[in-house]
Enzyme design. Structure first.
Site, mmCIF file in Angstrom:
data_model
loop_
_atom_site.group_PDB
_atom_site.id
_atom_site.type_symbol
_atom_site.label_atom_id
_atom_site.label_comp_id
_atom_site.label_asym_id
_atom_site.label_seq_id
_atom_site.Cartn_x
_atom_site.Cartn_y
_atom_site.Cartn_z
ATOM 1 N N ASN A 23 0.491 -1.301 -0.069
ATOM 2 C CA ASN A 23 -0.296 -0.544 -0.047
ATOM 3 C C ASN A 23 0.787 1.303 -0.116
ATOM 4 O O ASN A 23 0.415 2.518 0.057
ATOM 5 C CB ASN A 23 -0.853 0.215 1.255
ATOM 6 N N ASP A 25 3.296 2.703 2.204
ATOM 7 C CA ASP A 25 3.468 3.223 3.571
ATOM 8 C C ASP A 25 4.696 2.850 4.002
ATOM 9 O O ASP A 25 4.852 3.737 4.598
ATOM 10 C CB ASP A 25 2.334 2.579 4.283
ATOM 11 N N ASP A 29 3.214 -5.622 4.678
ATOM 12 C CA ASP A 29 1.837 -5.922 5.140
ATOM 13 C C ASP A 29 1.417 -7.566 5.146
ATOM 14 O O ASP A 29 2.196 -7.909 4.205
ATOM 15 C CB ASP A 29 0.605 -5.084 4.242
ATOM 16 N N ASP A 98 3.936 -15.935 15.904
ATOM 17 C CA ASP A 98 4.733 -15.851 17.083
ATOM 18 C C ASP A 98 3.841 -15.233 18.103
ATOM 19 O O ASP A 98 3.000 -13.567 17.781
ATOM 20 C CB ASP A 98 6.211 -14.975 16.177
ATOM 21 N N ASP A 199 7.620 -16.974 22.043
ATOM 22 C CA ASP A 199 8.515 -15.840 22.337
ATOM 23 C C ASP A 199 9.073 -15.946 23.968
ATOM 24 O O ASP A 199 8.330 -15.512 24.636
ATOM 25 C CB ASP A 199 8.538 -14.152 21.637
ATOM 26 N N GLU A 256 11.414 -20.030 22.321
ATOM 27 C CA GLU A 256 12.886 -19.388 22.666
ATOM 28 C C GLU A 256 13.025 -19.908 23.896
ATOM 29 O O GLU A 256 12.821 -19.175 24.643
ATOM 30 C CB GLU A 256 12.746 -17.847 22.193
ATOM 31 N N HIS A 331 15.149 -13.205 12.621
ATOM 32 C CA HIS A 331 14.819 -11.512 13.311
ATOM 33 C C HIS A 331 15.863 -10.874 14.069
ATOM 34 O O HIS A 331 16.359 -8.856 13.844
ATOM 35 C CB HIS A 331 14.198 -10.965 13.235
ATOM 36 N N ASP A 332 16.615 -11.586 15.052
ATOM 37 C CA ASP A 332 17.631 -11.184 16.139
ATOM 38 C C ASP A 332 18.506 -11.082 15.849
ATOM 39 O O ASP A 332 19.640 -10.542 17.217
ATOM 40 C CB ASP A 332 17.107 -11.751 17.724
#
Length: 563
Positions: A23, A25, A29, A98, A199, A256, A331-332
Site C-alpha cells: 500500500n 506506506d 503487510d 509468533d 517468544d 525461545e 530477526h535478532d
C-alpha cells in the site's frame, strides 16, 4: 522414533514489516505475504512463521502486544489475515504465529488498568513492588540495558520489565493471567493456525521473592539469568498449557529458550514431556561473543572447533529423545553469510555451504527471509539510520561512557539486530521492489546485485541451491531421521559429519573457510558405492571422492554412501 509432519517440514521465517509493502506506506503487510505465497511454495518450504502481527505500538517491532486478538493496523485487518490463512492452506502451506506470552505492551488495556491504582482488579496481572532504599526492588538488569524496574509515580511503585520499559512482564503466578493466556492461544487455534513460536517463553516464571542477583563487580544492576530463566515453574506452566490447549490440536510449537544446553532442552522437548516440539538454542549464536549472551556486543573471532562441540552435543543428546530447530539467522541475529561466511569474494559459495550445513542436520531447518538469496549485513554510516531499540540503547550507553563513536559503530555493524531487518530484496528496481514509498528502514544498497528476480533467472544461484536442498530433504528420509556422527573432530577448517539410517549413510563435507585444505577421510567409510547428491562447485567424474581430496574455498559436498 516418532515420525511426524513438523519434523519433516522446512520453515520460512517472515519479518512482516520488511517483507513486502503493498500500500506504499513503507511497511510490509499481510497482503504482501499473500502475494508471495507462490514464491514460497515454489521454494519448497512447508511452514511460514511470521513474527508478531498482533496490534502493537511497535516500540520493539511488534514484540510489545497491545491486543492479542487484533491485527497491527500497519499490517492490515483481520480479514487480510483470514485470506492469508485460506490462501496458504490452499497451497498446502501452514502458518505459524509468533506469540509473546511473557509480557505485553504498556498500552495493553490490562496494563492501563493495572497501573491505574493499587486496588484495581488488574493490578496483579503484572509484577509490582515497592522500592528499596530509595531505588529499585532488586538489582536485575534488563536485556535492553538498565534496570528491569520502572518507577510509576502515580502509585509510588515499580513494575518489572525484562525488556523495554514499554514491555511490562505478566504475572504468571496469577491464575487469571494463565486462564487469559490459554483462552487467547485457543482462540488462534480455532481460527486454524498451525502452530506457535513462543517468544521469551523461558522467562514466564521468576524466582520466589524476586531476590537480587550476585553482584561481584558492585554494579548497580546485574543480569541475573538464573533468577528469571528456565525455572522449574516454567515447565509446570507449559505442561498445563499443553494439556489444556495444545494437546487437542495437530500443531507445531517452538520456544525461545536462551541459556540452556541440550540436556536442559530435553525438559522442554522430551518426547514424553508434553510441553513443546522444539526450542531455539543460542549456544552457537554466542560463539563470537566474549562472555556468552550477556557479552553480545563484546565481539571475538569464532572458531570451528567450538561450533563442532556445540552442534554435535545438540545433535547427539536430542537424537530419538527430542527434536532440534536448526538455524543460522532470525530477526535478532546478523546475516549468516556476513557472520560465518565471506560476504565479499565468496558470498555465493559460502552461503551455499552454510545452507548445506543446516539442511543436512537432524532437526527442522529454518530459513530467514533473504537468506535464500544470500542477503548480507547492512553497514549504515550513521546511528540515525538504525531503528532497533537494543542497538540505540547500546549506542547511548557506550557514548555516555566515553567510547569513541567509530568503535561503537563497528560493533553495531557486526551485531545489530537491524542487520536482519532491512527490507527483502525482490528486484533491482527502486527500493528493491519492496515498496513504492519510503521504507521504514533503508534498503541495503547491494540490492542491485542481490535480489530474488535475478536469482530466479540464474540456475546456479543461491536460491536454486536452496530449492535443491529442500527437495533432497523430501526425497531422502535419512536427511530427516538419520543418526548424526561427527568425523575429524579436531580439524580446524573442515566440518565433516555423517547421518545414518538403516543402510543409508549421508556424508557431509564442508570447508568453512577461504583456503584450499586437504581432507583425508576415515578408513571405515564405504566409498565404493557413492552418489553425489549436491555440491556448490562442479565435481569431476566418478573419482571425485577418494580417501584424500583437496577442497575449494567454502566448498560443500553431500554424498550418499552404503552404511
Amino acid at each position: 522414533m516418532n515420525k511426524t509432519w513438523w519434523k519433516e517440514s522446512v520453515v520460512y521465517q517472515i519479518y512482516p514489516i520488511s517483507f513486502l509493502d503493498t500500500n506504499g506506506d513503507g511497511m510490509g503487510d499481510l497482503r504482501g505475504i499473500t502475494a508471495k505465497l507462490d514464491y514460497l511454495k515454489d521454494l519448497g518450504v512447508d511452514v511460514i512463521w511470521m513474527c508478531p502481527i498482533n496490534q502493537s505500538p511497535n516500540h520493539d517491532n511488534g514484540y510489545d502486544i497491545s491486543d492479542y486478538q487484533a491485527i497491527m493496523k500497519e499490517f492490515g485487518m483481520m480479514d487480510d489475515f483470514d485470506q492469508l490463512l485460506q490462501e496458504a492452506h490452499a497451497r498446502g502451506l501452514k502458518i505459524m504465529m509468533d506469540l509473546v506470552l511473557n509480557h505485553t505492551s504498556d498500552e495493553h488495556p490490562w496494563f492501563i488498568e493495572s497501573r491505574a491504582s493499587k486496588d484495581n482488579p488488574k493490578r496483579d496481572f503484572y509484577i509490582w513492588r515497592q522500592g528499596k532504599n530509595g531505588g529499585p526492588p532488586n538489582n536485575w538488569e534488563s536485556y535492553f540495558s538498565g534496570s528491569v524496574w520502572e518507577y510509576d509515580a502515580a502509585t509510588d511503585e515499580y513494575y518489572l520489565h525484562l525488556y523495554s520499559k514499554h514491555q511490562p512482564d505478566l504475572n504468571w503466578e496469577n491464575p487469571n493471567v494463565v486462564n487469559c493466556m490459554h483462552e487467547m492461544v485457543e482462540w488462534w487455534l480455532k481460527k486454524g493456525v498451525d502452530g506457535f513460536r513462543f517468544d521469551a517463553i523461558a522467562h514466564i516464571a521468576k524466582a520466589v521473592g524476586l531476590p537480587s542477583g550476585e553482584n561481584p563487580n558492585s554494579l548497580p544492576t546485574v543480569r541475573a539469568y538464573e533468577l528469571f530463566s528456565n525455572l522449574d515453574k516454567v515447565h509446570t506452566l507449559l505442561n498445563n498449557l499443553y494439556k489444556e490447549v495444545l494437546f487437542h490440536y495437530d500443531i507445531m510449537t517452538v520456544g525461545e529458550t536462551s541459556g540452556i544446553g541440550p540436556e536442559q532442552a530435553l525438559s522442554y522437548v522430551g518426547e514424553t514431556r508434553g510441553e513443546l516440539n522444539m526450542v531455539f538454542q543460542f549456544e552457537h549464536m554466542q560463539l563470537d561473543a566474549v562472555s556468552g549472551g550477556s557479552g553480545k556486543w563484546n565481539v571475538r573471532p569464532w572458531n570451528l572447533l567450538e561450533l563442532k562441540k556445540v552442534i554435535s552435543s545438540w545433535q547427539t543428546v536430542l537424537h530419538e529423545q527430542g527434536w532440534n530447530a536448526n538455524y543460522w539467522c532470525n530477526h535478532d541475529q546478523p546475516r549468516p553469510v556476513s557472520r560465518f561466511g565471506d560476504d565479499q569474494k565468496y558470498r555465493v559459495e559460502s552461503a551455499k555451504m552454510l545452507a548445506t550445513f543446516i539442511h543436512m542436520l537432524e532437526g527442522t531447518p529454518y530459513i530467514y527471509q533473504g537468506e535464500e538469496i544470500g542477503m548480507t549485513n547492512i553497514a549504515f554510516q550513521s546511528v540515525d539510520d538504525y531503528r532497533d531499540v537494543e542497538t540505540l540503547n547500546f549506542y547511548k550507553d557506550q557514548m555516555s561512557e566515553g567510547v569513541p563513536e567509530e568503535t561503537i559503530m563497528q560493533v553495531i555493524r557486526k551485531k545489530s539486530r537491524d542487520n536482519a531487518r532491512t527490507p527483502m530484496q525482490w528486484s533491482n528496481n527502486k527500493e528493491a521492489g519492496f515498496t513504492q514509498g519510503k521504507p521504514w528502514i533503508k534498503v541495503n544498497s547491494n540490492y542491485n546485485v542481490i535480489n530474488v528476480e535475478d536469482a530466479l533467472q540464474d540456475p546456479d544461484s543461491i536460491l536454486h541451491y536452496y530449492k535443491n536442498l529442500i527437495a533432497l530433504r523430501k526425497e531422502h528420509e535419512v536427511i530427516v531421521y538419520g543418526k548424526y556422527e561427527l568425523l575429524l573432530s579436531e580439524d580446524r577448517e573442515i566440518y565433516v559429519y555423517t547421518r545414518t539410517l538403516e543402510d543409508a549413510c549421508l556424508l557431509v563435507i564442508l570447508n568453512f573457510f577461504g583456503k584450499e585444505p586437504e581432507l583425508t577421510l576415515p578408513q571405515h567409510l564405504n566409498l565404493d558405492s557413492k552418489e553425489l547428491l549436491i555440491s556448490n562447485y562442479p565435481v569431476n567424474g566418478e573419482d571425485d571422492l577418494c580417501q584424500t581430496i583437496r577442497l575449494c574455498p567454502y566448498e560443500s559436498r553431500v554424498y550418499m554412501l552404503k552404511a
